[in-house]
Design an enzyme around this catalytic site. Structure first.
Site, mmCIF file in Angstrom:
data_model
loop_
_atom_site.group_PDB
_atom_site.id
_atom_site.type_symbol
_atom_site.label_atom_id
_atom_site.label_comp_id
_atom_site.label_asym_id
_atom_site.label_seq_id
_atom_site.Cartn_x
_atom_site.Cartn_y
_atom_site.Cartn_z
ATOM 1 C CE1 TYR A 1 6.870 7.978 10.728
ATOM 2 C CE2 TYR A 1 7.092 10.369 10.627
ATOM 3 C CZ TYR A 1 6.918 9.147 9.991
ATOM 4 O OH TYR A 1 6.799 9.105 8.615
ATOM 5 C CG ASP B 1 8.210 -8.496 11.446
ATOM 6 O OD1 ASP B 1 8.752 -7.391 11.261
ATOM 7 O OD2 ASP B 1 7.832 -8.877 12.571
ATOM 8 C CB VAL B 2 11.022 -4.964 7.617
ATOM 9 C CG1 VAL B 2 10.326 -4.960 6.265
ATOM 10 C CG2 VAL B 2 10.338 -4.020 8.605
ATOM 11 C CG LEU C 1 5.077 6.553 0.570
ATOM 12 C CD1 LEU C 1 6.250 7.007 1.444
ATOM 13 C CD2 LEU C 1 4.670 7.652 -0.385
ATOM 14 C CG ASP D 1 2.995 -4.622 3.554
ATOM 15 O OD1 ASP D 1 2.761 -4.658 4.792
ATOM 16 O OD2 ASP D 1 2.846 -3.598 2.869
ATOM 17 C CB SER E 1 -0.923 0.022 1.232
ATOM 18 O OG SER E 1 -0.155 0.139 2.423
ATOM 19 C CB SER F 1 9.483 11.465 7.697
ATOM 20 O OG SER F 1 8.537 12.466 8.018
#
Length: 251
Positions: free
Chosen positions: A157, A56-57, A17, A36, A15, A144
């Site tokens: 974050y 799972d990264v 990006l 994902d 989903s 970000s």
């Protein structure tokens, strides 16, 4: 970097990006493996040239299996790390002190997960034959603008994304001897599933704060920039803001 008949790995590829990037890479002729969680894959679009792999990264063994699957399908040349989570909490709020487990979870998925994929994928990329310029591959990470302009409630974050910014240059230097470039994109406010639950009025308010263009970014624009980084062989060790000149206010 040529993409035809090569493999590409995209995390968070079901989903937002990641999905836009996976589709863009497939359209350019790459065999794309979109990593994902299974819950995300169950809702993922069916895109020609994209294979979804439940991963799972933060799990080294799961990532290693996915990387090997991608490498077995052709030379692994491209990795785009988009997987991430963004819960918010103040360091000291009405309910008390920021939950340490929540802070650790955000850093684990966003920063440790990115490093895990970068490290294990680079091991496979380094085994491929270089092109005429000595290139073997390129890794694009996602930070970000919160890494620079973290708002109230974004301690976890912003910390995780700041870590990705700090990782960029040493990773590029570490992997230079293998012909692997590393760059990072730092998006502003993008129209992704994370914003799906907010009202049109709130979304319009977010867009109004962007100098120009005065709207939210689109996932396809992130994908386009990722492809530009992949195509531009002299971009390395750099963090690129994609934010319409937005500088986030404290709240």
């Amino acid at each position: 970097m040529q993409l035809d008949d090569t493999s590409a790995l995209v995390t968070g590829g079901a989903s937002g990006l990641g999905a836009a990037t996976a589709a863009a890479l497939a359209a350019r002729g790459a065999r794309v493996f979109a990593l994902d969680l299974q819950s995300g894959i169950d809702r993922a679009p069916d895109v020609a040239g994209v294979t979804y792999v439940a991963t799972d990264v933060t799990d080294p063994e799961q990532v290693r299996v996915a990387v090997e699957q991608a490498a077995a399908a052709g030379p692994l040349r491209t990795v785009v790390n988009c997987a991430g989570i963004g819960p918010s909490a103040r360091i000291l709020g009405k309910k008390g002190v920021h939950d340490l487990a929540l802070f650790a979870a955000v850093v684990s998925v966003n920063l440790v997960g990115t490093f895990n994929v970068l490290a294990l994928a680079s091991e496979q990329i380094a085994r491929t034959e270089p092109d005429a310029q000595g290139q073997r591959g390129v890794i694009v990470n996602t930070a970000s603008i919160a890494a620079y302009d973290g708002q109230v409630g974004q301690a976890a974050y912003a910390s995780s994304k700041g870590g990705i910014v700090g990782l960029t240059l040493p990773a590029a230097r570490d992997l230079a001897q293998y012909g692997i470039r590393v760059c990072t994109i730092a998006p502003g406010i993008v129209e992704t599933p994370m914003l799906a639950t907010v009202s049109d009025e709130f979304r319009a308010g977010l867009a109004a704060g962007v100098p120009f263009p005065q709207r939210l970014a689109r996932p396809e624009e992130y994908a386009s920039l990722a492809l530009m980084v992949i195509d531009h062989d002299y971009l390395n060790g750099e963090v690129i803001r994609m934010d319409g000149a937005l500088r986030m206010a404290p709240r």
